[in-house]
Design a protein around this motif. Structure first.
Motif, PDB file in Angstrom:
ATOM      1  N   SER A 150     -20.059  26.887  -5.136  1.00  0.00           N
ATOM      2  CA  SER A 150     -20.708  27.534  -4.005  1.00  0.00           C
ATOM      3  C   SER A 150     -22.190  27.215  -4.045  1.00  0.00           C
ATOM      4  O   SER A 150     -22.714  26.737  -5.055  1.00  0.00           O
ATOM      5  N   LEU A 175     -21.823  26.468  12.097  1.00  0.00           N
ATOM      6  CA  LEU A 175     -20.774  26.936  11.191  1.00  0.00           C
ATOM      7  C   LEU A 175     -19.722  25.852  10.977  1.00  0.00           C
ATOM      8  O   LEU A 175     -19.221  25.675   9.852  1.00  0.00           O
ATOM      9  N   ARG A 176     -19.401  25.137  12.038  1.00  0.00           N
ATOM     10  CA  ARG A 176     -18.414  24.067  11.912  1.00  0.00           C
ATOM     11  C   ARG A 176     -18.937  22.938  11.021  1.00  0.00           C
ATOM     12  O   ARG A 176     -18.211  22.421  10.165  1.00  0.00           O
ATOM     13  N   SER A 196     -23.025  31.392   1.611  1.00  0.00           N
ATOM     14  CA  SER A 196     -22.295  31.619   0.366  1.00  0.00           C
ATOM     15  C   SER A 196     -23.257  31.759  -0.787  1.00  0.00           C
ATOM     16  O   SER A 196     -24.399  31.336  -0.738  1.00  0.00           O
ATOM     17  N   LEU A 207     -19.233  20.948   3.397  1.00  0.00           N
ATOM     18  CA  LEU A 207     -19.576  21.738   2.216  1.00  0.00           C
ATOM     19  C   LEU A 207     -19.604  20.880   0.953  1.00  0.00           C
ATOM     20  O   LEU A 207     -20.478  21.039   0.104  1.00  0.00           O
ATOM     21  N   GLU A 235     -21.140  23.166   8.611  1.00  0.00           N
ATOM     22  CA  GLU A 235     -21.158  23.655   7.227  1.00  0.00           C
ATOM     23  C   GLU A 235     -19.763  23.593   6.615  1.00  0.00           C
ATOM     24  O   GLU A 235     -19.582  23.159   5.473  1.00  0.00           O
ATOM     25  N   ARG A 236     -18.782  24.022   7.364  1.00  0.00           N
ATOM     26  CA  ARG A 236     -17.395  24.033   6.878  1.00  0.00           C
ATOM     27  C   ARG A 236     -16.908  22.610   6.583  1.00  0.00           C
ATOM     28  O   ARG A 236     -16.255  22.376   5.566  1.00  0.00           O
ATOM     29  N   GLU A 237     -17.258  21.679   7.441  1.00  0.00           N
ATOM     30  CA  GLU A 237     -16.764  20.313   7.293  1.00  0.00           C
ATOM     31  C   GLU A 237     -17.557  19.494   6.270  1.00  0.00           C
ATOM     32  O   GLU A 237     -17.072  18.454   5.816  1.00  0.00           O
TER      33      GLU A 237
END
Length: 296
Positions: A211, A283-284, A2, A290, A286-288
């Motif tokens: 972001s 990716l998981r 991002s 952030l 990072e999503r959890e």
């Protein structure tokens, strides 16, 4: 990854239009000379434009700007901000930079456009100024092609040398040694073919962020900088490795133009990225997590 929002302080442009006289906006025949003076000015001193603008520069030299040069920069930047604001019918907060890699960046909301432009845009023709308004103010990605063409034609005006403040690139952090991670990834996945320096970026001022840009690769200098928010105990090693791997791929798969817009991650890039063994887990994570990263 991002996008990292601009870190500089912008100043709202509320002032009336500036009459475009020879003194305030140099003729195109004087553009090259004017650009050289501006590039020198940006390298020498950070110059506030009245109370409404910000020229971004390093303080590498002891030279100071003349009053005439200051006034010229003020007038040209103010005129550009007014033209954009009038076109968009939206307040524009403008920063003029001497960057080596990012020529245009912005953050748009319903009430204001925060915009950073390389100083080459102070001499831009009308169609390029309109493209800036369309791209940054209206989200018209097709206008990005116009900006790409203009930037390619202005390459001699982009600074190549580093400022002293930009030269530092320290790979050793508190918890992670980026050079060790880079060397291991380079040997395992690239047969040692990636030629780049790597280090931690500078920690930006603490403020609320929506972001974050976790890594960046500079094609001109072949440098990778990783956001220092990752240098912490809570971040798993495999996630830092994934970010480094991602930035290394940019050397193999540079950005390209496609369908009137700039493609930073072409299909070949995305396909190769999935070769990272813990791609899904990264990716998981990072999503959890952030919010943890946004707090720095």
């Amino acid at each position: 990854m991002s996008s990292l929002p601009p870190q500089q302080q912008f100043h709202l442009f509320p002032r009336p239009p500036v009459r475009e006289t020879p003194a305030s906006l140099p003729a195109r025949s004087r553009a090259a000379e004017s650009s050289n003076r501006l590039a020198t000015a940006l390298r020498e001193e950070e110059v506030p434009l009245a109370d409404n603008f910000h020229l971004e520069a390093s303080r590498d030299t002891d030279a100071h700007l003349s009053v005439a040069t200051r006034e010229e920069l003020w007038a040209r930047a103010e005129a550009l901000a007014f033209r954009l604001s009038a076109d968009l019918r939206l307040p524009v907060r403008l920063a003029v930079t001497d960057n080596r890699s990012t020529m245009v960046s912005f953050r748009r909301s319903a009430n204001v456009l925060q915009l950073r432009l390389h100083h080459m845009f102070l001499d831009a023709p009308e169609q390029v100024v309109r493209a800036v308004a369309d791209y940054a103010g209206r989200g018209n990605r097709v206008a990005g092609g116009v900006l790409d063409d203009y930037i390619r034609g202005q390459q001699p005006r982009i600074r190549q040398e580093r400022h002293a403040a930009e030269a530092d690139l320290e790979p050793r952090g508190r918890y992670f040694d980026l050079q060790a991670l880079f060397d291991s990834l380079n040997h395992t996945y690239f047969q040692g073919g990636i030629q780049a320096r790597i280090g931690w970026g500078r920690m930006p001022p603490r403020r609320r962020r929506k972001s974050i840009r976790l890594g960046v690769y500079d094609h001109q200098t072949r440098e990778i900088r990783i956001h220092p928010a990752l240098d912490r105990l809570e971040v798993p090693t495999y996630f830092v490795e994934f970010i480094v791997f991602h930035e290394m791929l940019h050397q193999l798969f540079p950005s390209s133009n496609g369908h009137g817009r700039r493609v930073h991650h072409p299909r070949a890039f995305r396909d190769r990225e999935k070769a990272f063994p813990l791609y899904g887990a990264a990716l998981r994570w990072e999503r959890e997590n952030l919010n943890l990263l946004l707090r720095g």
